[in-house]
Write a protein that holds these residues in place. Structure first.
Motif, PDB file in Angstrom:
ATOM      1  N   ASN A  64       0.820  -1.170  -0.018  1.00 14.60           N
ATOM      2  CA  ASN A  64      -0.071   0.238   0.129  1.00 14.60           C
ATOM      3  C   ASN A  64       0.973   1.216  -0.059  1.00 14.60           C
ATOM      4  OD1 ASN A  64      -2.306  -1.151  -0.068  1.00 14.60           O
ATOM      5  ND2 ASN A  64      -2.784  -1.552   2.107  1.00 14.60           N
TER       6      ASN A  64
ATOM      7  N   ASN B 107       0.153  -1.555  -5.884  1.00 15.86           N
ATOM      8  CA  ASN B 107       0.045  -2.072  -4.197  1.00 15.86           C
ATOM      9  C   ASN B 107       1.179  -2.465  -3.652  1.00 15.86           C
ATOM     10  OD1 ASN B 107      -2.791  -1.147  -4.467  1.00 15.86           O
ATOM     11  ND2 ASN B 107      -3.360  -2.907  -5.650  1.00 15.86           N
TER      12      ASN B 107
ATOM     13  N   LEU C 204      -4.815  -6.163   1.709  1.00 16.36           N
ATOM     14  CA  LEU C 204      -4.636  -5.119   1.203  1.00 16.36           C
ATOM     15  C   LEU C 204      -5.789  -3.899   1.903  1.00 16.36           C
ATOM     16  CD1 LEU C 204      -4.010  -5.136  -2.681  1.00 16.36           C
ATOM     17  CD2 LEU C 204      -2.725  -4.977  -0.910  1.00 16.36           C
TER      18      LEU C 204
END
Length: 449
Positions: free
Chosen positions: A9, A38, A207
């Motif tokens: 992230n 990500n 995530l």
């Protein structure tokens, strides 16, 4: 060894490369990166298996699962054969790729199929999660930082400090633990903002920021009716298998040889397994005053018996002191074992001619070679001894000045540790500073964990 690091992230490839460069000493042979929106992964590699084809990161067939890892999977060949029979396609002969396909086949249970020492990171794009895993006994380290649904991880603590959002503050609990054990046990680190995986622990980070950790293995003790001869035969078979697995390498393997039973046994078994003449290495001391610490003669005699190419390095006290700053930088956290600098010296010396070395480290822990284990046996054998007598004898020792002799100090520790419960006995024997001493020294109380 290798060095791994990664960001989840985050979108900061420059940071990833800076973090990876800080691990170059762990993996001087090559680097590799996986960079996505990500998740970003980085590695510095020390090539041991499949030198040309085993570069990391490595993915599965469709590129949806990626891995980096530090360590070695000893059973990768048999594991690879089994996975191929299930339809998995391999593009390398590396132990790294077996991790990807094992995860693909067994999901989170993949780690129970691995034999080795490892710190692993797996990115699963299909399930939007990253998995961090540390080996069963914690040979390979893995540090991490989680905040605001973001994750950073690395093989070394200092690497995480490259991120400007981490403002480290001293962890008082860690200092207290250090004064007890002379190291900082996981999951704590010297900084509040950074944790490390426990041995045999897995961290699963999604995530969306949700995560959990779990222990995937523990030591199990089982009662058995076998006699001593059966145990001896089983132990020999296990030792031979263990050495055989660790001798699988595409680079030269050497042995750190002392005068002790453990390293001599490892060297003996390794010599029998090798078709090549092995290198052995021993450190000696120039200004030694206690001849019992000089292992040069005995190790050379063993090397002659085994027919190894033996190498010796002689050091003095100044050599060790000169390296304190460098060794402390590598260690990242307070670590009070006085042999650390010597281990660095002999390892650096051995690295000139061997890329992999085996040693007898761990033998004393496995087979009760340290005095504390003998003390525990005495406590057990004489558990019904009158406590009043023990207390009186201990009081006599307490009145003798420590400077009288080392035996007096050991005697004080022994009688002070003679408590009712085995857990309390062991904790007392391994504690370097008692709680009241720590409070005087630090002027703060250990916080509740």
């Amino acid at each position: 060894m290798c060095g791994i690091t990664g960001l989840v992230n985050y979108e900061d490839n420059a940071l990833l490369h800076d973090m990876c460069n800080l691990l170059k000493h762990r993996g001087p042979d090559s680097d590799g990166f996986f960079e996505d929106k990500n998740v970003s992964l980085g590695i510095r590699r020390l090539s041991i298996i499949d030198i040309e084809g085993g570069n990391q990161p490595i993915s599965n067939e469709d590129g949806k699962i990626w891995t980096i890892f530090n360590g070695e999977i000893y059973n990768y060949q048999s594991l690879q054969d089994g996975l191929k029979s299930k339809g998995h396609k391999f593009k390398t002969n590396s132990d790294t790729e077996t991790i990807v396909h094992a995860y693909e086949e067994y999901d989170l249970d993949f780690v129970n199929h691995l034999r080795g020492m490892f710190a692993i990171a797996i990115w699963d794009e299909k399930k939007n999660r990253i998995i961090l895993v540390r080996d069963r006994l914690g040979v390979k380290p893995l540090y991490y930082h989680i905040k605001n649904n973001k994750l950073l991880f690395a093989s070394e603590l200092k690497v995480l400090l490259e991120h400007h959002e981490i403002n480290p503050t001293i962890n008082h609990n860690a200092i207290s633990d250090y004064l007890t054990y002379l190291y900082v046990p996981a999951p704590e680190t010297i900084f509040n903002e950074i944790k490390k995986l426990r041995p045999a622990e897995m961290l699963v980070f999604n995530l969306d920021g949700n995560f959990f950790t779990k222990r995937y293995w523990n030591v199990e003790f089982q009662n058995s009716n076998q006699d001593e001869g059966d145990y001896a035969k089983q132990l020999r078979n296990l030792l031979e298998e263990s050495i055989d697995l660790r001798m699988v390498s595409d680079v030269p393997v050497g042995i750190l040889l002392s005068s002790g039973i453990d390293s001599s046994l490892v060297a003996t078994l390794a010599t029998k397994k090798s078709d090549d003449k092995l290198n052995t290495y021993t450190v000696g001391f120039e200004d030694i005053t206690d001849s019992s610490y000089d292992e040069l003669k005995e190790s050379k005699d063993m090397a002659n018996i085994l027919g190894t190419d033996h190498h010796e390095i002689i050091v003095n006290s100044n050599d060790a002191f000169k390296l304190l700053d460098k060794v402390s930088w590598y260690l990242d956290e307070p670590f009070g074992n006085p042999t650390t600098t010597l281990n660095y010296i002999i390892s650096e010396f051995a690295s000139r001619t061997s890329k992999v070395v085996l040693s007898g480290v761990g033998g004393d822990e496995m087979f009760g070679g340290y005095p504390k284990y003998k003390a525990l046996k005495i406590f057990e054998d004489f558990g019904k001894f009158p406590k009043s007598f023990v207390k009186k004898f201990g009081t006599v020792f307490q009145k003798i000045p420590d400077k009288t002799s080392e035996s007096v100090v050991k005697g004080k520790i022994f009688f002070d540790s003679w408590k009712d419960e085995p857990e309390d006995q062991y904790f007392s024997l391994v504690s370097y500073f008692k709680e009241n001493d720590k409070q005087k020294l630090l002027n703060f109380k250990a916080l509740p964990s």
